[in-house]
Motif scaffolding. Structure first.
Motif, PDB file in Angstrom:
ATOM      1  N   VAL A   1       0.860  -1.181   0.000  1.00 17.70           N
ATOM      2  CA  VAL A   1       0.000   0.000   0.000  1.00 17.70           C
ATOM      3  C   VAL A   1       0.899   1.235   0.000  1.00 17.70           C
ATOM      4  CG1 VAL A   1      -1.728   1.334   1.272  1.00 17.70           C
ATOM      5  CG2 VAL A   1      -1.876  -1.175   1.193  1.00 17.70           C
ATOM      6  N   ILE A   2       0.671   2.128  -0.949  1.00 18.40           N
ATOM      7  CA  ILE A   2       1.450   3.356  -1.052  1.00 18.40           C
ATOM      8  C   ILE A   2       0.554   4.545  -0.730  1.00 18.40           C
ATOM      9  CG2 ILE A   2       2.790   4.857  -2.580  1.00 18.40           C
ATOM     10  CD1 ILE A   2       3.548   2.423  -4.221  1.00 18.40           C
ATOM     11  N   ASP A   3       0.985   5.351   0.231  1.00 21.98           N
ATOM     12  CA  ASP A   3       0.251   6.568   0.580  1.00 21.98           C
ATOM     13  C   ASP A   3       1.269   7.669   0.853  1.00 21.98           C
ATOM     14  OD1 ASP A   3      -1.978   8.227   1.204  1.00 21.98           O
ATOM     15  OD2 ASP A   3      -1.578   7.917   3.330  1.00 21.98           O
ATOM     16  N   LEU A   4       1.620   8.411  -0.190  1.00 18.90           N
ATOM     17  CA  LEU A   4       2.647   9.443  -0.099  1.00 18.90           C
ATOM     18  C   LEU A   4       2.096  10.777  -0.601  1.00 18.90           C
ATOM     19  CD1 LEU A   4       5.682   7.468  -1.609  1.00 18.90           C
ATOM     20  CD2 LEU A   4       5.306   7.982   0.812  1.00 18.90           C
ATOM     21  N   GLN A   5       2.406  11.845   0.120  1.00 19.18           N
ATOM     22  CA  GLN A   5       2.007  13.179  -0.316  1.00 19.18           C
ATOM     23  C   GLN A   5       3.089  13.772  -1.212  1.00 19.18           C
ATOM     24  OE1 GLN A   5      -0.979  15.147   0.234  1.00 19.18           O
ATOM     25  NE2 GLN A   5       0.105  16.072  -1.496  1.00 19.18           N
ATOM     26  N   ASP A   6       2.768  13.922  -2.486  1.00 23.99           N
ATOM     27  CA  ASP A   6       3.670  14.571  -3.434  1.00 23.99           C
ATOM     28  C   ASP A   6       3.440  16.081  -3.363  1.00 23.99           C
ATOM     29  OD1 ASP A   6       5.561  14.639  -5.585  1.00 23.99           O
ATOM     30  OD2 ASP A   6       3.884  14.978  -6.961  1.00 23.99           O
ATOM     31  N   ILE A   7       4.312  16.872  -4.024  1.00 24.39           N
ATOM     32  CA  ILE A   7       4.115  18.325  -4.005  1.00 24.39           C
ATOM     33  C   ILE A   7       4.056  18.943  -5.398  1.00 24.39           C
ATOM     34  CG2 ILE A   7       5.113  18.582  -1.718  1.00 24.39           C
ATOM     35  CD1 ILE A   7       7.541  19.892  -3.318  1.00 24.39           C
ATOM     36  N   GLY A   8       4.000  18.119  -6.436  1.00 27.57           N
ATOM     37  CA  GLY A   8       3.719  18.660  -7.754  1.00 27.57           C
ATOM     38  C   GLY A   8       4.908  19.023  -8.615  1.00 27.57           C
ATOM     39  N   SER A   9       6.118  18.605  -8.232  1.00 20.75           N
ATOM     40  CA  SER A   9       7.312  18.927  -9.006  1.00 20.75           C
ATOM     41  C   SER A   9       8.066  17.652  -9.354  1.00 20.75           C
ATOM     42  CB  SER A   9       8.220  19.867  -8.211  1.00 20.75           C
ATOM     43  OG  SER A   9       9.398  20.145  -8.929  1.00 20.75           O
ATOM     44  N   ARG A  10       8.582  17.581 -10.590  1.00 20.61           N
ATOM     45  CA  ARG A  10       9.285  16.380 -11.042  1.00 20.61           C
ATOM     46  C   ARG A  10      10.469  16.018 -10.168  1.00 20.61           C
ATOM     47  NH1 ARG A  10      13.666  16.430 -13.965  1.00 20.61           N
ATOM     48  NH2 ARG A  10      13.330  18.304 -15.222  1.00 20.61           N
ATOM     49  N   TYR A  11      11.133  17.010  -9.567  1.00 24.67           N
ATOM     50  CA  TYR A  11      12.328  16.717  -8.770  1.00 24.67           C
ATOM     51  C   TYR A  11      12.007  15.990  -7.466  1.00 24.67           C
ATOM     52  CZ  TYR A  11      12.962  21.417 -10.917  1.00 24.67           C
ATOM     53  OH  TYR A  11      12.928  22.521 -11.710  1.00 24.67           O
ATOM     54  N   TYR A  12      10.798  16.129  -6.985  1.00 24.07           N
ATOM     55  CA  TYR A  12      10.443  15.579  -5.679  1.00 24.07           C
ATOM     56  C   TYR A  12      10.342  14.061  -5.814  1.00 24.07           C
ATOM     57  CZ  TYR A  12       8.655  16.589  -0.977  1.00 24.07           C
ATOM     58  OH  TYR A  12       8.502  16.721   0.386  1.00 24.07           O
ATOM     59  N   THR A  13      11.097  13.324  -5.025  1.00 26.93           N
ATOM     60  CA  THR A  13      11.425  11.941  -5.381  1.00 26.93           C
ATOM     61  C   THR A  13      10.377  10.898  -5.021  1.00 26.93           C
ATOM     62  OG1 THR A  13      12.623  11.610  -3.287  1.00 26.93           O
ATOM     63  CG2 THR A  13      13.896  12.427  -5.175  1.00 26.93           C
ATOM     64  N   TYR A  14       9.342  11.262  -4.300  1.00 25.04           N
ATOM     65  CA  TYR A  14       8.399  10.233  -3.844  1.00 25.04           C
ATOM     66  C   TYR A  14       7.708   9.514  -5.001  1.00 25.04           C
ATOM     67  CZ  TYR A  14       8.967  12.357   0.777  1.00 25.04           C
ATOM     68  OH  TYR A  14       9.487  12.842   1.955  1.00 25.04           O
ATOM     69  N   VAL A  15       7.380  10.227  -6.071  1.00 29.74           N
ATOM     70  CA  VAL A  15       6.725   9.553  -7.198  1.00 29.74           C
ATOM     71  C   VAL A  15       7.659   8.524  -7.823  1.00 29.74           C
ATOM     72  CG1 VAL A  15       5.157  11.460  -7.691  1.00 29.74           C
ATOM     73  CG2 VAL A  15       7.366  11.379  -8.843  1.00 29.74           C
ATOM     74  N   TRP A  16       8.953   8.824  -7.826  1.00 27.23           N
ATOM     75  CA  TRP A  16       9.897   7.893  -8.449  1.00 27.23           C
ATOM     76  C   TRP A  16      10.145   6.683  -7.551  1.00 27.23           C
ATOM     77  CZ3 TRP A  16       8.931   9.223 -12.879  1.00 27.23           C
ATOM     78  CH2 TRP A  16       8.898  10.558 -13.288  1.00 27.23           C
ATOM     79  N   THR A  17      10.094   6.886  -6.237  1.00 27.55           N
ATOM     80  CA  THR A  17      10.137   5.735  -5.333  1.00 27.55           C
ATOM     81  C   THR A  17       8.943   4.822  -5.599  1.00 27.55           C
ATOM     82  OG1 THR A  17      11.334   6.913  -3.594  1.00 27.55           O
ATOM     83  CG2 THR A  17      10.028   5.026  -2.902  1.00 27.55           C
ATOM     84  N   ALA A  18       7.771   5.420  -5.797  1.00 26.78           N
ATOM     85  CA  ALA A  18       6.578   4.620  -6.084  1.00 26.78           C
ATOM     86  C   ALA A  18       6.726   3.857  -7.395  1.00 26.78           C
ATOM     87  CB  ALA A  18       5.347   5.526  -6.124  1.00 26.78           C
ATOM     88  N   VAL A  19       7.309   4.498  -8.414  1.00 21.77           N
ATOM     89  CA  VAL A  19       7.500   3.827  -9.707  1.00 21.77           C
ATOM     90  C   VAL A  19       8.503   2.674  -9.579  1.00 21.77           C
ATOM     91  CG1 VAL A  19       8.413   4.126 -12.044  1.00 21.77           C
ATOM     92  CG2 VAL A  19       6.836   5.815 -11.101  1.00 21.77           C
ATOM     93  N   LEU A  20       9.583   2.877  -8.835  1.00 19.65           N
ATOM     94  CA  LEU A  20      10.553   1.797  -8.629  1.00 19.65           C
ATOM     95  C   LEU A  20       9.930   0.639  -7.850  1.00 19.65           C
ATOM     96  CD1 LEU A  20      13.799   3.855  -7.874  1.00 19.65           C
ATOM     97  CD2 LEU A  20      13.255   2.575  -9.963  1.00 19.65           C
ATOM     98  N   CYS A  21       9.070   0.954  -6.897  1.00 20.75           N
ATOM     99  CA  CYS A  21       8.355  -0.099  -6.171  1.00 20.75           C
ATOM    100  C   CYS A  21       7.422  -0.864  -7.113  1.00 20.75           C
ATOM    101  CB  CYS A  21       7.553   0.500  -5.020  1.00 20.75           C
ATOM    102  SG  CYS A  21       8.550   0.958  -3.586  1.00 20.75           S
ATOM    103  N   LEU A  22       6.776  -0.143  -8.007  1.00 20.15           N
ATOM    104  CA  LEU A  22       5.898  -0.793  -8.981  1.00 20.15           C
ATOM    105  C   LEU A  22       6.680  -1.788  -9.828  1.00 20.15           C
ATOM    106  CD1 LEU A  22       3.050  -0.864 -10.317  1.00 20.15           C
ATOM    107  CD2 LEU A  22       3.908   0.880 -11.895  1.00 20.15           C
ATOM    108  N   LYS A  23       7.859  -1.396 -10.277  1.00 21.61           N
ATOM    109  CA  LYS A  23       8.676  -2.293 -11.089  1.00 21.61           C
ATOM    110  C   LYS A  23       9.092  -3.526 -10.297  1.00 21.61           C
ATOM    111  CE  LYS A  23      10.533   1.333 -14.121  1.00 21.61           C
ATOM    112  NZ  LYS A  23      11.747   2.041 -14.595  1.00 21.61           N
ATOM    113  N   ALA A  24       9.514  -3.302  -9.040  1.00 22.59           N
ATOM    114  CA  ALA A  24       9.946  -4.430  -8.206  1.00 22.59           C
ATOM    115  C   ALA A  24       8.780  -5.360  -7.897  1.00 22.59           C
ATOM    116  CB  ALA A  24      10.575  -3.910  -6.919  1.00 22.59           C
TER     117      ALA A  24
END
Length: 388
Positions: A106-129
């Protein structure tokens, strides 16, 4: 409005009941009444929380940017913590061993709307794994604090991908974390078993103040909606020796350096007449990070119109102006390793190419405005991915 996590715990709870869950959460992961998601799930007799996964800054959000975080055991819940932000790029992805003890993530992370902010990429890497391990993901959507209508910035050129942009999306993307992860699952053909639990009541015209939600810091230096609004532009200063206000009480709200003459810079900046923002001259002394214990001269940003304001353009223009005025008197690019990349300057990773850095001496304000625009083809592709 209702966030995805609240809907998951109520109407959609059948998706998680009876399964051993891993939770990818952080300090801002809270239910509508302000209860931390970890505590709320542990208090539910039908929910089994087996492990916690921590992004950059850690579960509690205490670690600074680019500071490796250790795993271990959470003293509050007693659960094992697997850190997804260690000393190497490989540490950003959960290993098969980390995923063995869970049935779903379960992923529940607050992003802030900018590409540099890394939480979305952590979620994508988790999706791949999880796709490789055959584990489903349930992602609880949250608002984009900057709204979902305004978009800034162009693509990332090939070989400039990094953890501040694993895939080519605009800098200010105007998407929710759920929209981004679903988009990457489709576009990159990841094949993840992904369920996004959408919000109710959020519309693309809403900035954070319109949601009525309390602000909880998603990372140590993201201390307000105003900081989030400024971040798509002021994070660019990490690619320079200019202070972005880290080591002060108001990071991203204030910027400067010891070598700046504030009066001269103020006149030059105000002459640019950028939309929705003014500069208030100020001085400050960072207690840590760049220019620690030195007096920095610069600006406090005053956003007069959040809807007209273009933070990415403002950040580009500020660096361009300082480089033009102080390129021989103190201004330099940051050449230190940045987000696990050692062969490209930080500013290139942040802007998505070498163009801004290499051509800055000949760029005009009109050139910067063009750089801050998002190409029509990117806008068209983005529009196809909207949930709301």
């Amino acid at each position: 409005m209702r966030m995805g996590i609240d809907i998951l715990l109520q109407e959609e709870r059948a998706r998680i009941v009876g399964k051993r869950l891993g939770l990818l959460v952080h300090a801002a992961s809270r239910t509508a009444d302000g209860t931390p998601v970890i505590a709320r799930m542990q208090a539910d007799a039908e929910i089994i929380v087996a492990a916690l996964f921590g992004p950059e800054h850690g579960i509690e959000g205490h670690a600074q940017d680019m500071e490796p975080v250790d795993g271990g055991r959470d003293p509050k819940s007693g659960l094992p913590i697997f850190s997804l932000y260690g000393p190497t790029f490989e540490s950003l992805t959960p290993t098969p061993e980390m995923l063995e003890g869970i049935d779903a993530l379960v992923i529940d992370l607050q992003d802030i709307g900018s590409r540099y902010y890394t939480y979305v990429w952590t979620a994508v890497l988790c999706l791949k794994a999880c796709a490789r391990a055959g584990k489903p993901i349930v992602l609880c959507d949250r608002p984009n604090p900057l709204g979902g209508e305004i978009v800034e910035g162009g693509p990332i050129e090939a070989e400039f991908e990094s953890f501040v942009g694993l895939h080519s999306i605009p800098v200010r993307h105007g998407l929710t974390i759920g929209e981004i992860v679903q988009w990457m699952n489709d576009r990159e053909k990841i094949g993840g078993d992904l369920t996004v639990v959408p919000m109710e009541g959020w519309t693309r015209s809403m900035n954070w103040p319109d949601t009525g939600l309390a602000w909880v810091n998603p990372s140590p230096n993201m201390r307000s909606y105003n900081a989030a609004l400024l971040y798509p532009g002021m994070c660019l200063l990490e690619g320079t020796n200019l202070s972005e206000g880290r080591g002060t009480d108001t990071p991203f709200d204030i910027v400067g350096a010891p070598f700046i003459d504030t009066d001269d810079l103020f006149d030059a900046f105000e002459a640019l007449a950028l939309p929705g923002v003014h500069a208030a001259p100020t001085s400050f002394i960072p207690t840590s990070r760049k220019w620690a214990a030195h007096v920095c001269h610069g600006f406090r940003w005053v956003v007069s119109d959040a809807h007209a304001f273009r933070p990415y353009l403002t950040g580009l223009a500020f660096i361009w102006l300082v480089r033009k005025m102080y390129g021989d008197a103190g201004f330099v690019w940051n050449e230190h390793p940045y987000e696990f990349v050692t062969d490209k300057p930080a500013i290139d990773l942040l802007t998505g190419s070498a163009h801004f850095r290499e051509q800055i001496a000949t760029l005009t304000l009109d050139d910067l405005k063009q750089m801050a625009q998002t190409p029509k083809r990117m806008l068209a592709e983005r529009t196809k991915r909207l949930f709301y």
